[in-house]
Design a protein around this motif. Structure first.
Motif, PDB file in Angstrom:
ATOM      1  N   THR B 197      49.451  55.412  42.086  1.00  0.00           N
ATOM      2  CA  THR B 197      48.075  55.157  42.517  1.00  0.00           C
ATOM      3  C   THR B 197      48.013  54.941  44.020  1.00  0.00           C
ATOM      4  OG1 THR B 197      48.475  52.815  42.093  1.00  0.00           O
ATOM      5  CG2 THR B 197      47.416  54.055  40.332  1.00  0.00           C
ATOM      6  N   GLY B 198      49.169  55.075  44.688  1.00  0.00           N
ATOM      7  CA  GLY B 198      49.289  54.620  46.071  1.00  0.00           C
ATOM      8  C   GLY B 198      49.717  53.162  46.027  1.00  0.00           C
ATOM      9  N   THR B 199      50.600  52.772  46.947  1.00  0.00           N
ATOM     10  CA  THR B 199      51.132  51.401  46.860  1.00  0.00           C
ATOM     11  C   THR B 199      50.104  50.363  47.285  1.00  0.00           C
ATOM     12  OG1 THR B 199      51.931  51.417  49.141  1.00  0.00           O
ATOM     13  CG2 THR B 199      53.461  52.232  47.444  1.00  0.00           C
ATOM     14  N   LYS B 200      49.093  50.787  48.044  1.00  0.00           N
ATOM     15  CA  LYS B 200      48.084  49.880  48.620  1.00  0.00           C
ATOM     16  C   LYS B 200      48.759  48.765  49.421  1.00  0.00           C
ATOM     17  CE  LYS B 200      45.163  52.201  46.017  1.00  0.00           C
ATOM     18  NZ  LYS B 200      44.781  53.492  46.570  1.00  0.00           N
ATOM     19  N   GLY B 201      50.003  48.991  49.792  1.00  0.00           N
ATOM     20  CA  GLY B 201      50.746  48.001  50.560  1.00  0.00           C
ATOM     21  C   GLY B 201      51.129  46.773  49.753  1.00  0.00           C
ATOM     22  N   ARG B 203      52.995  46.857  46.647  1.00  0.00           N
ATOM     23  CA  ARG B 203      54.198  46.968  45.817  1.00  0.00           C
ATOM     24  C   ARG B 203      55.102  48.049  46.399  1.00  0.00           C
ATOM     25  NH1 ARG B 203      53.409  51.834  43.681  1.00  0.00           N
ATOM     26  NH2 ARG B 203      51.397  52.410  42.772  1.00  0.00           N
ATOM     27  N   PRO B 205      57.088  51.616  46.324  1.00  0.00           N
ATOM     28  CA  PRO B 205      56.631  52.886  45.770  1.00  0.00           C
ATOM     29  C   PRO B 205      57.092  53.094  44.326  1.00  0.00           C
ATOM     30  CG  PRO B 205      57.505  53.215  47.978  1.00  0.00           C
ATOM     31  CD  PRO B 205      57.811  51.792  47.605  1.00  0.00           C
ATOM     32  N   ASN B 206      56.221  53.669  43.512  1.00  0.00           N
ATOM     33  CA  ASN B 206      56.597  54.118  42.175  1.00  0.00           C
ATOM     34  C   ASN B 206      57.106  55.546  42.269  1.00  0.00           C
ATOM     35  OD1 ASN B 206      55.961  51.801  40.799  1.00  0.00           O
ATOM     36  ND2 ASN B 206      53.874  52.441  40.288  1.00  0.00           N
TER      37      ASN B 206
END
Lengths: 252, 353, 178
Positions: B197-201, B203, B205-206
């Protein structure tokens, strides 16, 4: 003390597996710097190919998915349709993009899919050990063209930017090279422009990067960089092939 | 009670998927499943969803891969030759531990085959939907209502176990209209912390990936997946047992074929033959234990399929010699008639001639 | 079984629609029903047939191979299916298009010139519905009122102006006496 230079946050600390003299590392860094500088790193989802960059998911510091060979633009399409406000890019080689994945490339381009494709053209299959690629030059010796590519027998190299520039869905197509500092600077500007086009929802963007493969070309890194100037660029001229970023491809 | 609609199997399937929270359909036209795509093309734009006609089956399944990797309920639909093309993507989706829904409205094969109903893709669905060690959930509805019920179930289990689910139908079910109701069910909420979903800063990276270059690492990953498969085989088997209480003979059949067998079973009962129907609803996990338990109690079993005999191998493995298992079928789009099945039942019961 | 019907004709004669209207009566009466079309690669003009089963019990085989009720709207369908009708069954023949006379003694044949009737009454394209009216009269698989209600459900909103003509056609067939 002021920091005047540091590694981009767009790359992880993982050591890459690329051969000495390979220019994938430079291209990775340019892509990562652009992600960071445009403020989209936290919102980015990257699609790794099959080929030398298969483990790109370990190097880019953002969400990543590994696609089957050639299917990265289709995978990116699925992501973008689900999350249209995320930043989505693919990173593909010449075999991946211009041979097995030609249909996915052409159709994501003609749909004007709002994604960015980074296309690394080094005129050879690197990961499998140096076989003829769709972009292998006429006369070029590879493992599977041991007497040089005979265009009468194996056909002609594909010029991807030229081909895609005829499609209405393409917002931006530019070919760059990374064989010297001025070219690297231009490459980064091009990648940034393509990324900005996606951020502005202008349509499909592709940057073709002429890259060196000294290992499989059988050259020293320096010879390989020169070979790009002498052989690659004459066949694959650098420049902007399509720029519809002003209006965007879906503008009414 | 929910409102009843008279709907084609293919259309009910599409509507059920939408009601199960599917908002992203990627497809490619092929007979006899085209109504699924047509229905999606009509409905999706009205509910803010995606209907995308891909350039190929290969592209469609990979769009599903991408879409599923974001945690969304994605779906593709095709028929036999198209499913072969999707094999690559299905294998990657298995290897990436992603949930999704794949529809196969089977037609006759091999090759371009025909367009009439068939069950000749049983092996493909249950044994080797793609390369490598791996399974997908396979559901075989035998009525339009069951299509609707199983679509919801398929999504739920696909997300529970993070794996693809396939609905294996055939041209007869897809084209047939029956009354159907759509139960009001809220899709279950599953953990999607793995989604891109994007890390959104916030977490790390998946990464969604099926590549493991270290053999041990790959083996461990596959073994972990097979642990999940064991749980599924334990918990998720579905089978209908019809008139089996006092049965001396059993007919095994699934999907639309089981409808025809039911008619034949009723007629055989009228003639005094104590026969019942065993209808696997999940083809993988296969009702191994359930059928095995009937083996010693039966004088004989008959497996009827619209193929040259594929599921019959699993039936024989299940009963493991505890009773004889014979086979009857037609292939290539020829549908076994109730009269033919009845004759086979009579033959099995020694009552013919 | 309440209705076990096979309808056969050319594509474009309304074979599938006729079956659908019959099937909808079961929806109105909350009965079990299945409607199964044949399907082929040709979109227009090929042969078309359709199986309809209505019962209070769950429907087993939805494919009608040995119909209790057979409707044939063209000569090839008559030739192909007349032999499959169950003994004691009924065959409905559009005698405007089919010259053949049924020589089976174990089934009842009804001859209705529905295509001609439709033309005469200004109901072009509704021969199938006239036939359905006659099928209802002879089989009694539902009531006339229910059939009219089913018809209203089957006509799409866009074609609502056609409901009246369809109901007229039903009545025409229902009242037809040979």
């Amino acid at each position: 003390m002021a920091i005047v230079f540091q590694k981009t946050k767009g790359l992880t600390d993982k050591e890459t597996h690329y051969c000495p003299g390979c220019t994938h590392g430079i291209i990775h860094r340019l892509v990562a710097e652009c992600l960071e500088e445009l403020g989209v790193l936290d919102n980015a989802i990257g699609v790794a190919p099959v080929g030398c960059a298969v483990m790109a998911y370990d190097y880019f510091n953002c969400d990543m998915v590994e696609a089957p060979h050639g299917r990265a633009p289709a995978v990116a399409t699925g992501i973008k349709r689900s999350l249209p406000d995320n930043f989505v890019f693919t990173y593909q080689g010449d075999g991946d993009l211009a041979a097995i994945g030609t249909a996915e490339t052409v159709h994501s381009a003609t749909r004007g899919e709002n994604i960015t494709v980074i296309f690394v053209n080094n005129a050879i299959y690197g990961m499998t050990g140096g076989q003829m690629a769709p972009t292998t030059l006429p006369g070029q010796v590879t493992q599977t063209t041991p007497y040089g590519r005979d265009v009468n027998y194996s056909g002609f190299p594909v010029r991807v930017c030229e081909m895609l520039s005829t499609l209405s869905g393409v917002a931006y197509a530019e070919r760059v090279a990374v064989n010297n500092v001025p070219n690297i600077r231009k490459a980064k500007a091009a990648i940034k422009k393509a990324f900005q086009a996606q951020i502005d929802k202008k349509g499909f963007s592709i940057i073709e990067v002429i890259s060196a493969c000294p290992t499989n070309w059988g050259m020293t890194p320096v010879e390989a960089l020169k070979w790009i100037d002498d052989n690659m660029i004459p066949y694959y001229p650098l420049g902007v092939y399509k720029d519809a970023t002003e209006k965007g491809v879906h503008a009414e | 009670m929910a409102e009843k609609f008279l709907m084609k199997g293919n259309e009910a399937l599409a509507e059920a998927a939408i009601r199960s929270g599917c908002r992203h359909f990627f497809g490619y036209p092929i007979t006899p499943q085209t109504e699924v795509a047509a229905y999606m093309a009509k409905r999706m734009p009205k509910i803010g969803g995606t209907y995308l006609q891909a350039e190929s089956e290969i592209a469609a399944i990979n769009m599903v891969l991408g879409c599923a990797s974001t945690g969304a309920r994605a779906m593709t639909s095709s028929s036999s030759p198209g499913i072969s093309l999707k094999g690559e993507g299905i294998s990657y989706i298995i290897g990436s531990d992603l949930p999704c829904l794949i529809i196969n409205v089977m037609r006759g094969g091999p090759g371009l085959g025909g367009i009439q109903p068939s069950q000749a893709d049983y092996w493909q669905a249950t044994k080797a939907p793609g390369h490598g060690d791996g399974q997908i959930l396979v559901f075989a509805p035998s009525s339009v209502q069951e299509i609707v019920d199983l679509v919801a179930k398929a999504y739920d289990l696909a997300e529970t176990y993070r794996m693809p689910a396939m609905l294996l139908a055939d041209g007869m079910l897809g084209q047939m209209m029956e009354p159907v109701e759509f139960p009001e069910v809220e899709p279950a909420v599953h953990d999607k912390s793995w989604a891109l979903t994007g890390t959104k800063g916030k977490r790390k990276p998946n990464i969604i990936n099926s590549l493991y270059l270290q053999p041990k690492e790959l083996e461990d990953t596959v073994k972990a997946r097979f642990k999940r498969y064991e749980i599924i085989q334990e918990k998720e088997v579905m089978i209908e047992e019809y008139k089996m209480e006092d049965a001396e003979y059993a007919v095994c059949a699934y999907g639309a074929m089981a409808r025809i067998v039911k008619t034949a079973v009723v007629k055989a009962r009228e003639k005094g033959i104590k026969v019942g129907l065993l209808r696997p609803i999940t083809l993988w996990p296969f009702p191994q234990k359930e059928i095995a338990a009937y083996g010693p109690k039966m004088k004989s079993m008959l497996c009827v399929e619209m193929s040259m005999g594929q599921m019959v191998e699993d039936v024989r493995l299940a009963v493991n010699g505890s009773c004889p298992v014979s086979f009857f079928g037609h292939t290539g789009g020829v549908i076994p008639s109730p009269a033919e099945v009845l004759a086979e039942i009579e033959k099995m019961a020694g009552g013919a001639n | 079984m309440i209705l076990n019907m096979l309808i056969a004709g050319f594509g474009g004669q309304g074979v599938l629609f006729m079956g659908k209207v019959a099937a909808y009566t079961a929806m109105v009466q909350d009965r079990n029903v299945s409607w199964l079309p044949s399907y082929g690669p040709e979109m227009r003009g090929g042969t078309a047939n359709c199986s309809v089963c209505i019962d209070d019990e769950p429907i087993g085989c939805p494919l009608v191979l040995e119909p209790e009720t057979l409707v044939v709207l063209n000569a090839p369908s008559y030739d192909k299916f007349v032999g499959s009708v169950q003994p004691g069954g009924k065959i409905f023949i559009d005698s405007a298009l089919i010259d053949a006379k049924c020589d089976r003694a174990d089934i009842t044949a009804y001859y209705i010139p529905c295509t001609q009737m439709a033309k005469d009454e200004g109901l072009d394209g509704l021969a199938n519905i006239i036939m359905l009216g006659k099928v209802l009269r002879e089989t009694g698989f539902t009531t006339f009122e229910v059939l009219c209600e089913a018809m209203k459900k089957c006509v799409p909103a866009k074609k609502a102006h056609l409901v009246e003509a369809n109901l007229k056609a039903l009545k025409l067939g229902f009242d037809y006496a040979e």
